[in-house]
Write a protein that holds these residues in place. Structure first.
Motif, mmCIF file in Angstrom:
data_model
loop_
_atom_site.group_PDB
_atom_site.id
_atom_site.type_symbol
_atom_site.label_atom_id
_atom_site.label_comp_id
_atom_site.label_asym_id
_atom_site.label_seq_id
_atom_site.Cartn_x
_atom_site.Cartn_y
_atom_site.Cartn_z
ATOM 1 N N ILE A 52 0.859 -1.179 0.000
ATOM 2 C CA ILE A 52 0.000 0.000 0.000
ATOM 3 C C ILE A 52 0.895 1.228 0.000
ATOM 4 O O ILE A 52 1.943 1.248 0.653
ATOM 5 N N SER A 53 0.527 2.206 -0.772
ATOM 6 C CA SER A 53 1.346 3.431 -0.782
ATOM 7 C C SER A 53 0.457 4.660 -0.682
ATOM 8 O O SER A 53 -0.716 4.639 -1.056
ATOM 9 N N ILE A 54 1.020 5.685 -0.133
ATOM 10 C CA ILE A 54 0.334 6.969 -0.004
ATOM 11 C C ILE A 54 1.181 7.969 -0.758
ATOM 12 O O ILE A 54 2.325 8.237 -0.377
ATOM 13 N N THR A 55 0.623 8.501 -1.831
ATOM 14 C CA THR A 55 1.450 9.335 -2.695
ATOM 15 C C THR A 55 1.429 10.795 -2.285
ATOM 16 O O THR A 55 2.184 11.587 -2.807
ATOM 17 N N SER A 56 0.557 11.142 -1.339
ATOM 18 C CA SER A 56 0.487 12.540 -0.937
ATOM 19 C C SER A 56 1.557 12.835 0.107
ATOM 20 O O SER A 56 2.045 11.923 0.774
ATOM 21 N N GLU A 57 1.862 14.102 0.267
ATOM 22 C CA GLU A 57 3.047 14.408 1.072
ATOM 23 C C GLU A 57 2.858 14.304 2.580
ATOM 24 O O GLU A 57 3.563 13.570 3.245
ATOM 25 N N THR A 58 1.919 15.038 3.119
ATOM 26 C CA THR A 58 1.727 14.999 4.571
ATOM 27 C C THR A 58 0.625 13.987 4.882
ATOM 28 O O THR A 58 -0.493 14.144 4.405
ATOM 29 N N HIS A 59 0.929 12.986 5.625
ATOM 30 C CA HIS A 59 -0.073 11.937 5.740
ATOM 31 C C HIS A 59 -0.028 11.169 7.066
ATOM 32 O O HIS A 59 -0.131 9.963 7.095
ATOM 33 N N GLY A 60 0.114 11.879 8.180
ATOM 34 C CA GLY A 60 0.168 11.211 9.479
ATOM 35 C C GLY A 60 -1.072 10.389 9.760
ATOM 36 O O GLY A 60 -0.992 9.202 10.079
ATOM 37 N N LEU A 81 1.768 -10.507 5.458
ATOM 38 C CA LEU A 81 2.263 -9.532 4.490
ATOM 39 C C LEU A 81 3.765 -9.352 4.622
ATOM 40 O O LEU A 81 4.302 -9.313 5.732
ATOM 41 N N GLU A 82 4.425 -9.221 3.495
ATOM 42 C CA GLU A 82 5.864 -8.931 3.556
ATOM 43 C C GLU A 82 6.100 -7.511 4.057
ATOM 44 O O GLU A 82 7.010 -7.267 4.828
ATOM 45 N N GLU A 83 5.263 -6.592 3.610
ATOM 46 C CA GLU A 83 5.399 -5.190 4.017
ATOM 47 C C GLU A 83 4.245 -4.824 4.944
ATOM 48 O O GLU A 83 3.093 -4.811 4.520
ATOM 49 N N GLY A 84 4.566 -4.521 6.168
ATOM 50 C CA GLY A 84 3.520 -4.258 7.148
ATOM 51 C C GLY A 84 3.159 -2.796 7.282
ATOM 52 O O GLY A 84 2.320 -2.445 8.119
ATOM 53 N N PHE A 85 3.784 -1.946 6.488
ATOM 54 C CA PHE A 85 3.534 -0.510 6.601
ATOM 55 C C PHE A 85 3.388 0.092 5.200
ATOM 56 O O PHE A 85 3.887 -0.475 4.233
ATOM 57 N N PRO A 86 2.719 1.233 5.120
ATOM 58 C CA PRO A 86 2.603 1.891 3.822
ATOM 59 C C PRO A 86 3.990 2.258 3.282
ATOM 60 O O PRO A 86 4.892 2.605 4.046
ATOM 61 N N LEU A 87 4.134 2.172 1.966
ATOM 62 C CA LEU A 87 5.404 2.497 1.326
ATOM 63 C C LEU A 87 5.328 3.896 0.722
ATOM 64 O O LEU A 87 4.251 4.384 0.418
ATOM 65 N N PRO A 88 6.480 4.518 0.549
ATOM 66 C CA PRO A 88 6.468 5.780 -0.191
ATOM 67 C C PRO A 88 6.347 5.492 -1.690
ATOM 68 O O PRO A 88 6.480 4.345 -2.115
ATOM 69 N N GLY A 89 6.074 6.500 -2.456
ATOM 70 C CA GLY A 89 6.091 6.364 -3.908
ATOM 71 C C GLY A 89 4.870 5.681 -4.473
ATOM 72 O O GLY A 89 3.866 5.484 -3.783
ATOM 73 N N LYS A 90 4.954 5.319 -5.728
ATOM 74 C CA LYS A 90 3.789 4.818 -6.445
ATOM 75 C C LYS A 90 3.926 3.356 -6.821
ATOM 76 O O LYS A 90 3.252 2.856 -7.728
#
Lengths: 680, 680
Positions: A52-60, A81-90
């Motif tokens: 999962i990724s969040i492409t916006s800048e400020t995202h607490g 899941l291999e990745e347990g946290f949101p990733l940066p980028g797209k």
């Protein structure tokens, strides 16, 4: 607010089948139902590589929401899941994009779009709050085959019908610890409720630490209050979930607790103010004629305001019967001097002064609908709660307030403490078929379910709020045409059980109470009974407010039972269907239930007796006898006079409240016995 | 501490039947068992007129304890008390008197006497803490007839054997919210545990807000940390329950989280420190040769010390393998310069400096037993955790430490995360038959159960702590002669279910997980399986620490299963009894279980399949087949070769771990099949 003594009836505009058609044509279990939804081909498979990724800048806030989404999805599917946290980028296959971080308020844009294709999920929104709504919807879309979990191909464009979708929790009558509030905030977010109305003070307690007036929490809370740090913690927790917090400090009535701490503010000299242990409407009232009263409120509210960043601030204002005002000659003289003809006018005088205090603190004053009087400025917000039974006309104060220029919120029809069916709340439409101008419509902010806590403790509160409040949340969010009760109930069942992921206790605490009742014996016989019993409704439990004190036991059989008892509707429907269609063959479902109840008392009898289960003995025995005789009659197709008499006699007993519950299959049993009597 | 990779065995002095005789001769369900107890004639009836008074002057803590006692008693009995709070004066029929309010510490007098007669209950003690212990005992004495509840006539004189009776909870590997801690503190108080050891930092997270070093919670907690206000809240909550709080900041090893925030403190330049997602022993270690390391600890501890009023302060100090030290030439040079021959000597150098920091802050330093080296001052406190498997001799470090002059606390033998039977922990006596001087004996403070959290989440932690920890609490409190396992288990069952009154989830969350697994289908077939399955023990689940990440799913079947599986012991005993006594008549209990399992797969098969339940399919099928064949053989008293082969083949499968559980009736099934084979 909480009219305890008067028996309310549900008001509002009941949506019959005539209004609107059900738009829910799919088998999905989304709740509240989105504004626009179209199913598409394809499936997005949920496996360990999902990211999962969040492409916006400020995202607490959305970062936390996305992380919690991953945790809940893992919990539900067992996928590691291999990745347990949101990733940066797209790079991720679930992509979240929004334009800006919202400051929560009635103007917040909560809309979002969600699209699921074979290899990509996209959530797009204007604000982070919209994106969080999209995540909640996505989680609800989770489906499975025997081999895998997936999100079905879909396109959703969603936005709420009302901007104010609230749940009020009364923490005064029974204190609810922070953990209870937090889990309910999580559940609110899961069904897109966005306002937590925190009823903090009442006759039974003042629940906030005050550093300016420390006697409030020291003398008027029994030690059960929130520290200011805990308040901040809860407010921050809510904000992170996209939920606003509206505090309520109820004045000038419901003031026993305040006056226990500061009797000099009271309207009756020499009265012995004390924390109230019973339920009802009581006389202690702030004195609206004294300067110290306003000084107190000025100082108290100045202290409290920084804890609650939301602009709305609730001052209660309900159920002041003015008895102590009538008994105070100084107050009567004050009324004369100021040409205030009635107590209601005196209260308006008070309200206007309080509103000035709040306005100076940059707050918008909100109050229960009693505050709406001719002289009250339209800058206040009217919380509509009364209906026909309080002498108001059909439609109550909501439409009236909107037409007069007030912002307004509806709670009449959503009093979940009345323990009425989910259907009865679900079909209350705040606006109905009234014609409103755009401006009037905009002033109707939305609604709030109200959880008054006379009869609930931390052990039982979740089962009084959930799952019915999820259906109310749908009423506030979804389009007015969404009114198919059967479909709602199907979806509600799914939504309800998934709330357990958040720690909600509405399902699991039934067995805790039954284990406690039996002193840890086999509870299966009691479970069977609990599935056809509902706690007494509409304030007929705790008659006159004095059967129970705040510290009485609330782990009785009635507390294990819930509204919309599990076995009642299927049995009642099966009986109706059997009677109307009977072609001589016996309905299997009817027999299945009858046989279950017929044998249930065998199990009940094996329980070692104690004072908590003894009141149920006769009910259990009667029910088994009736069910056995009816089952026999249906199968043998004969029926003796003696058997009929036995059934009738037993039904008379079962038709009365027993141990604070009603047996909600009695009517069907009566129908069945009449049918059998006529037939055989 | 938490030796993850090495498989530990329980050490300590196992109390066989030879040592001591069971002193529990009554049918009461008190736990821990009191020092002296004599049953007396008479009964004190619990009814609405029951009142409680505290005759001592200052009584904040005991007032709350007495109020909570009344609430729990109401909950349990359903009795509506007229007076819901303690009264002043001596008029009440439960009277509490104590001499002084205690400041909690290892010197606190926790003793009390309790007497119940027909019309009076008296609790007398030197301190308020003693009185609170008396209230917990009194609550456990609650009995009932069909018509009423009562306390039996009794006289108890009670005091603990050890002054340090602890539970450690690791909140680093899986964060546990404040609500989880509070309910566990309540449960601790219910069984008279008095030390909460809070393992706050580890490779997987730093869980405390630091204002001095904010990156610690900002970068090294994933947002899951306690604010300082929450820390104070938990400490105050514990204190009100008579529980001390010992924080642990683990240094110099287990430091991945600290070094994620402040890599400049690390021992390996250029290493990419990151929050650890796996379990095990990792290399990141503070650099003991740099001044900034001590400056950091000086500042951090100065900030933390005011949050934790207890004089004991735990610095971990365990499992530093020194790999990064070996790889750092500067550190090697430092060792040479300071004549420190081994990494262990270097760590002692570090520990001595840390102890000075803590002593200057008026704290007593405590650490896991690796810190006990020849140069370490005896002012430190040794927390003994290692046993034979870590290369220590029988008896481990506890006795050694006491003899060398250190105060010491035992955890070896009480590693509840190893998921071993309650019996195995219960029979570990901290001292056993070792002869000690009075001074040595006094230095053995007591013990702690350790809940390491690699595999537990807020959903499951309670079922990993309870009820076994109640039996450990008895080991720490009661006299060494109290060793009757069967009697302990009987009492434990009662104590366990009453902990549900406090909100503990150890019983109710089984069904939550099973509902989640089945997507809300009928869970009865899974319940049946769960009652004979136990989660894999002794770290054989999550082999090498890399099967699960911290964010993997922990709502699998294994997470619904618990140690001491409910049906296993009665079945296994019934089989033994049947085989040894068989006179040709079939044992009813054996058959009852076999038939239950034989038909269970019918129910399992009706479940709509999904990836979470599929791994259990073969187990369920095999078990039903075996149970059916054995049942048939026992009843028909014949047995074919083919049937025997089928059973053997199926048992081979069942004898392997499946879905991270072991089926703990397999051995009995094997015995039974051999018996049948030989007999028929």
């Amino acid at each position: 607010m909480n009219k305890f003594i008067i028996i309310l009836s549900i008001f509002g505009f009941t949506l019959g089948n005539a209004i609107g058609q059900n738009q829910v044509t799919s088998n999905l279990n989304v709740m509240p139902w989105p504004k626009e939804l179209s199913e598409q081909p394809g499936r997005f498979h949920i496996d360990s590589t999902m990211t999962i990724s969040i492409t916006s800048e400020t995202h607490g806030r959305v970062h936390m929401a996305a992380t919690n989404f991953l945790r809940r999805l893992s919990m539900r599917t067992g996928v590691f899941l291999e990745e347990g946290f949101p990733l940066p980028g797209k790079s991720a296959n679930i992509q979240i994009a929004f334009n800006k971080v919202a400051t929560l308020g009635v103007e917040t844009d909560e809309s979002y779009t969600l699209e699921v294709t074979d290899d990509l999920v996209t959530i797009s929104s204007n604000t982070d709050v919209g994106a969080m709504n999209g995540l909640q919807t996505l989680l609800q879309l989770t489906q499975n085959t025997a081999d895998s979990y997936y999100f079905p191909g879909i396109k959703i464009t969603d936005a709420p019908r009302f901007v104010w979708r609230g749940l009020m929790i009364d923490v005064a009558r029974h204190f609810q610890p922070v953990g209870v509030l937090k889990r309910n905030l999580e559940a609110m977010a899961a069904v897109k409720l966005n306002v937590f109305h925190w009823h903090l003070t009442d006759d039974q307690g003042f629940r906030v630490e005050s550093k300016v007036y420390p006697k409030l929490h020291e003398l008027a809370s029994d030690g059960l209050y929130y520290t200011q740090e805990q308040i901040k913690d809860v407010v921050a927790y809510a904000d992170a979930l996209g939920i606003r917090v509206i505090p309520e400090f109820d004045v000038p009535g419901h003031a026993s607790a305040i006056l226990t701490a500061y009797p000099e503010l009271g309207s009756k000299d020499g009265y012995e103010y004390a924390i109230e242990r019973y339920s009802g409407v009581f006389d202690p009232t702030l004195n609206p004629t004294k300067a110290i009263t306003y000084e107190f409120l000025q100082n108290l509210f100045s202290e409290m305001v920084p804890l609650f960043p939301d602009v709305y601030f609730h001052i209660g204002g309900d159920e002041n019967e003015g008895k102590h005002w009538d008994e105070n000659q100084d107050i009567q003289a004050f009324k004369n001097k100021h040409h205030l003809k009635t107590n209601h006018e005196l209260q308006t005088y008070f309200n206007i002064k309080v509103e000035k205090i709040l306005n100076n603190l940059d707050k918008k004053m909100m109050g229960w609908d009693e505050i709406m009087t001719p002289n009250m400025p339209t800058t206040t917000v009217i919380h509509s709660w009364r209906g026909a039974n309080e002498g108001l006309g059909q439609g109550g104060s909501l439409i009236d307030a909107a037409k007069k220029g007030y912002q307004t919120v509806l709670s009449n029809g959503f009093y979940i403490d009345r323990l009425q069916s989910v259907e009865s709340h679900y079909l209350v439409d705040p606006i109905g078929e009234v014609t409103l101008t755009d401006a009037e419509r905009r002033r109707i902010l939305g609604g709030e379910a109200t959880m008054w806590s006379e009869l609930v403790t931390p052990m039982t509160i979740d089962s009084r709020i959930w799952p019915r409040t999820a259906a109310i949340a749908e009423r506030f969010w979804s389009q007015p045409e969404i009114t198919d009760v059967a479909n709602m109930k199907k979806r509600l069942q799914q939504v309800s059980f998934t709330l357990e992921e958040l720690g909600l206790t509405h399902i699991k605490n039934r067995d805790v109470i039954l284990r406690s009742m039996t002193n840890n014996q086999d509870i299966s016989a009691l479970i069977t009974l609990s599935k056809i019993c509902e706690p007494l409704k509409v304030y007929s439990r705790n008659k006159d407010g004095i059967e129970y004190k705040t510290y009485s036991s609330f782990t009785l059989f009635a507390d294990a039972c819930v509204v919309d008892a599990e076995d009642a509707e299927p049995f009642n429907k099966a009986v109706d269907s059997y009677i109307s269609n009977s072609n001589g063959t016996t309905d299997k479902n009817v027999l299945m239930y009858l046989n279950k109840w017929a044998t249930n008392h065998e199990g009940f009898k094996t329980l070692s007796k104690n004072p908590k289960i003894s009141p149920l003995y006769e009910m259990s025995e009667n029910l088994s006898e009736i069910a056995g005789l009816l089952s026999k009659a249906l199968e043998a197709k004969t029926f003796s006079k003696v058997e009929l008499e036995t059934i009738k006699k037993n039904l008379d007993v079962l038709n009365q409240p027993i141990a604070d519950v009603e047996i909600v299959i009695v009517e069907a049993l009566i129908k069945l016995s009449r049918f059998v009597e006529n037939r055989y």
